[in-house]
Design a protein around this motif. Structure first.
Motif, PDB file in Angstrom:
ATOM      1  N   LYS A 181      -2.030 -40.755   9.684  1.00  0.00           N
ATOM      2  CA  LYS A 181      -1.659 -40.089   8.433  1.00  0.00           C
ATOM      3  C   LYS A 181      -0.487 -39.133   8.644  1.00  0.00           C
ATOM      4  O   LYS A 181       0.444 -39.088   7.847  1.00  0.00           O
ATOM      5  CB  LYS A 181      -2.849 -39.285   7.873  1.00  0.00           C
ATOM      6  N   GLU A 182      -0.552 -38.371   9.715  1.00  0.00           N
ATOM      7  CA  GLU A 182       0.478 -37.376   9.999  1.00  0.00           C
ATOM      8  C   GLU A 182       1.818 -38.051  10.297  1.00  0.00           C
ATOM      9  O   GLU A 182       2.862 -37.618   9.814  1.00  0.00           O
ATOM     10  CB  GLU A 182       0.060 -36.478  11.171  1.00  0.00           C
ATOM     11  N   GLU A 183       1.780 -39.120  11.116  1.00  0.00           N
ATOM     12  CA  GLU A 183       3.007 -39.858  11.434  1.00  0.00           C
ATOM     13  C   GLU A 183       3.611 -40.456  10.168  1.00  0.00           C
ATOM     14  O   GLU A 183       4.817 -40.397   9.962  1.00  0.00           O
ATOM     15  CB  GLU A 183       2.716 -40.985  12.432  1.00  0.00           C
ATOM     16  N   TYR A 184       2.751 -41.015   9.329  1.00  0.00           N
ATOM     17  CA  TYR A 184       3.252 -41.627   8.100  1.00  0.00           C
ATOM     18  C   TYR A 184       3.895 -40.582   7.197  1.00  0.00           C
ATOM     19  O   TYR A 184       4.971 -40.807   6.641  1.00  0.00           O
ATOM     20  CB  TYR A 184       2.124 -42.364   7.370  1.00  0.00           C
ATOM     21  N   ALA A 185       3.258 -39.411   7.055  1.00  0.00           N
ATOM     22  CA  ALA A 185       3.816 -38.347   6.218  1.00  0.00           C
ATOM     23  C   ALA A 185       5.167 -37.885   6.760  1.00  0.00           C
ATOM     24  O   ALA A 185       6.126 -37.704   5.993  1.00  0.00           O
ATOM     25  CB  ALA A 185       2.847 -37.175   6.124  1.00  0.00           C
ATOM     26  N   GLU A 186       5.265 -37.702   8.078  1.00  0.00           N
ATOM     27  CA  GLU A 186       6.533 -37.288   8.682  1.00  0.00           C
ATOM     28  C   GLU A 186       7.608 -38.359   8.495  1.00  0.00           C
ATOM     29  O   GLU A 186       8.759 -38.054   8.208  1.00  0.00           O
ATOM     30  CB  GLU A 186       6.348 -36.976  10.176  1.00  0.00           C
ATOM     31  N   ASN A 187       7.216 -39.622   8.660  1.00  0.00           N
ATOM     32  CA  ASN A 187       8.170 -40.712   8.483  1.00  0.00           C
ATOM     33  C   ASN A 187       8.655 -40.801   7.041  1.00  0.00           C
ATOM     34  O   ASN A 187       9.829 -41.070   6.797  1.00  0.00           O
ATOM     35  CB  ASN A 187       7.550 -42.034   8.925  1.00  0.00           C
ATOM     36  N   LEU A 188       7.758 -40.575   6.106  1.00  0.00           N
ATOM     37  CA  LEU A 188       8.160 -40.567   4.695  1.00  0.00           C
ATOM     38  C   LEU A 188       9.162 -39.447   4.425  1.00  0.00           C
ATOM     39  O   LEU A 188      10.157 -39.650   3.720  1.00  0.00           O
ATOM     40  CB  LEU A 188       6.948 -40.383   3.780  1.00  0.00           C
ATOM     41  N   LYS A 189       8.896 -38.274   4.987  1.00  0.00           N
ATOM     42  CA  LYS A 189       9.815 -37.141   4.800  1.00  0.00           C
ATOM     43  C   LYS A 189      11.191 -37.455   5.384  1.00  0.00           C
ATOM     44  O   LYS A 189      12.214 -37.154   4.771  1.00  0.00           O
ATOM     45  CB  LYS A 189       9.239 -35.882   5.442  1.00  0.00           C
ATOM     46  N   LYS A 190      11.212 -38.078   6.574  1.00  0.00           N
ATOM     47  CA  LYS A 190      12.490 -38.459   7.197  1.00  0.00           C
ATOM     48  C   LYS A 190      13.218 -39.483   6.333  1.00  0.00           C
ATOM     49  O   LYS A 190      14.420 -39.370   6.094  1.00  0.00           O
ATOM     50  CB  LYS A 190      12.254 -39.043   8.594  1.00  0.00           C
ATOM     51  N   TYR A 191      12.493 -40.492   5.882  1.00  0.00           N
ATOM     52  CA  TYR A 191      13.110 -41.548   5.069  1.00  0.00           C
ATOM     53  C   TYR A 191      13.638 -40.971   3.757  1.00  0.00           C
ATOM     54  O   TYR A 191      14.712 -41.331   3.299  1.00  0.00           O
ATOM     55  CB  TYR A 191      12.092 -42.660   4.803  1.00  0.00           C
ATOM     56  N   LEU A 192      12.867 -40.061   3.160  1.00  0.00           N
ATOM     57  CA  LEU A 192      13.292 -39.421   1.918  1.00  0.00           C
ATOM     58  C   LEU A 192      14.552 -38.591   2.145  1.00  0.00           C
ATOM     59  O   LEU A 192      15.467 -38.599   1.319  1.00  0.00           O
ATOM     60  CB  LEU A 192      12.161 -38.552   1.368  1.00  0.00           C
ATOM     61  N   ALA A 193      14.625 -37.901   3.278  1.00  0.00           N
ATOM     62  CA  ALA A 193      15.820 -37.109   3.606  1.00  0.00           C
ATOM     63  C   ALA A 193      17.041 -38.012   3.815  1.00  0.00           C
ATOM     64  O   ALA A 193      18.155 -37.659   3.411  1.00  0.00           O
ATOM     65  CB  ALA A 193      15.559 -36.267   4.848  1.00  0.00           C
ATOM     66  N   GLU A 194      16.831 -39.181   4.434  1.00  0.00           N
ATOM     67  CA  GLU A 194      17.931 -40.121   4.664  1.00  0.00           C
ATOM     68  C   GLU A 194      18.459 -40.711   3.358  1.00  0.00           C
ATOM     69  O   GLU A 194      19.615 -41.094   3.267  1.00  0.00           O
ATOM     70  CB  GLU A 194      17.471 -41.268   5.575  1.00  0.00           C
ATOM     71  N   HIS A 195      17.610 -40.816   2.349  1.00  0.00           N
ATOM     72  CA  HIS A 195      17.982 -41.401   1.053  1.00  0.00           C
ATOM     73  C   HIS A 195      17.918 -40.344  -0.045  1.00  0.00           C
ATOM     74  O   HIS A 195      17.440 -40.589  -1.144  1.00  0.00           O
ATOM     75  CB  HIS A 195      17.045 -42.570   0.729  1.00  0.00           C
ATOM     76  N   LYS A 196      18.426 -39.152   0.273  1.00  0.00           N
ATOM     77  CA  LYS A 196      18.287 -37.994  -0.604  1.00  0.00           C
ATOM     78  C   LYS A 196      18.890 -38.200  -1.995  1.00  0.00           C
ATOM     79  O   LYS A 196      18.315 -37.792  -2.991  1.00  0.00           O
ATOM     80  CB  LYS A 196      18.905 -36.776   0.056  1.00  0.00           C
ATOM     81  N   GLY A 197      20.014 -38.818  -2.129  1.00  0.00           N
ATOM     82  CA  GLY A 197      20.653 -38.998  -3.430  1.00  0.00           C
ATOM     83  C   GLY A 197      19.979 -40.043  -4.299  1.00  0.00           C
ATOM     84  O   GLY A 197      20.154 -40.058  -5.517  1.00  0.00           O
ATOM     85  N   GLU A 198      19.197 -40.917  -3.676  1.00  0.00           N
ATOM     86  CA  GLU A 198      18.584 -42.022  -4.412  1.00  0.00           C
ATOM     87  C   GLU A 198      17.141 -41.723  -4.832  1.00  0.00           C
ATOM     88  O   GLU A 198      16.718 -42.103  -5.922  1.00  0.00           O
ATOM     89  CB  GLU A 198      18.610 -43.272  -3.532  1.00  0.00           C
TER      90      GLU A 198
END
Length: 175
Positions: free
Chosen positions: A25-42
Motif C-alpha cells: 500500500k505504501e509503495e503504491y501510494a508513493e508511486n502514485l504521488k511520483k507519477y502525479l508529480a511527473e504528469h502535473k499539468g495533465e
C-alpha cells in the motif's frame, strides 16, 4: 499486474475496475504521488495509502467532470486496487437524491391511484398521471447522467490510462 472488468461494468452509472499488484500500500501510494508529480499539468488529485482521488486538469468544469477514485486493499497476499469512475461526490449525491425523491414520489402517486381504484373513489384522478410524470423524471435523470458520461468519456479514458500506467511503470522497476 492483472486487471479485471466485467460486462456489467460497462453499463453501470459509475464504471469500475480492479487491478492486482505486488506493490505494498505504501509503495503504491508513493508511486502514485511520483507519477502525479511527473504528469502535473495533465492530472491532479489527493493521495494517501488507502484512497486516492484523481482527475484530469481542464480549462472548464462541467457537472460530469470525471474523477477516478482508487481504493487500495490487501487480498490474498496481493495488493488490490479498485477503481471507480464518477463525478464529484456533490454531483453524485445530487443525482442519488433525485433518483430517491422521484422514486418515492412515483410510489406515493401510484399507491394513491391503486388505493383509489380499490375503494372505488374519485378523489385523486391525477395520481396515475403524476406517477407517469415521475417515471419520466427518473428517465430524464438517467439520461442526464448518461449524457454526462458521454461528455466525459475522453477524460475517463485518460484516467484509466493513468491508473494502468502508474501501476505498470513502477511494477516493472521492481521486477
Amino acid at each position: 499486474m492483472k486487471t479485471e472488468e466485467s460486462t456489467i461494468d460497462k453499463i453501470r452509472t459509475r464504471p469500475r475496475f480492479k487491478m492486482l499488484t505486488h506493490l505494498t500500500k505504501e509503495e503504491y501510494a508513493e508511486n502514485l504521488k511520483k507519477y502525479l508529480a511527473e504528469h502535473k499539468g495533465e492530472f491532479t488529485g489527493n493521495i494517501n495509502k488507502e484512497v486516492a482521488t484523481i482527475w484530469v486538469e481542464t480549462a472548464n468544469d462541467n457537472y460530469w467532470k470525471p474523477r477516478l477514485s482508487l481504493r487500495v486493499e490487501i487480498e490474498d497476499e496481493h495488493t488490490t486496487i479498485r477503481g471507480v469512475f464518477g463525478p464529484s461526490s456533490a454531483v453524485w449525491t445530487f443525482f442519488m437524491f433525485l433518483y430517491f425523491s422521484f422514486s418515492i414520489l412515483w410510489m406515493t402517486f401510484f399507491t394513491m391511484y391503486y388505493v383509489e381504484k380499490q375503494i372505488k373513489s374519485a378523489e385523486y384522478p391525477w395520481a396515475l398521471s403524476a406517477s407517469f410524470v415521475m417515471l419520466f423524471f427518473i428517465l430524464l435523470t438517467y439520461l442526464a447522467a448518461r449524457f454526462g458520461q458521454h461528455k466525459g468519456k475522453e477524460e475517463m479514458l485518460k484516467l484509466r490510462k493513468f491508473a494502468e500506467e502508474s501501476t505498470l511503470q513502477f511494477e516493472k522497476k521492481i521486477s
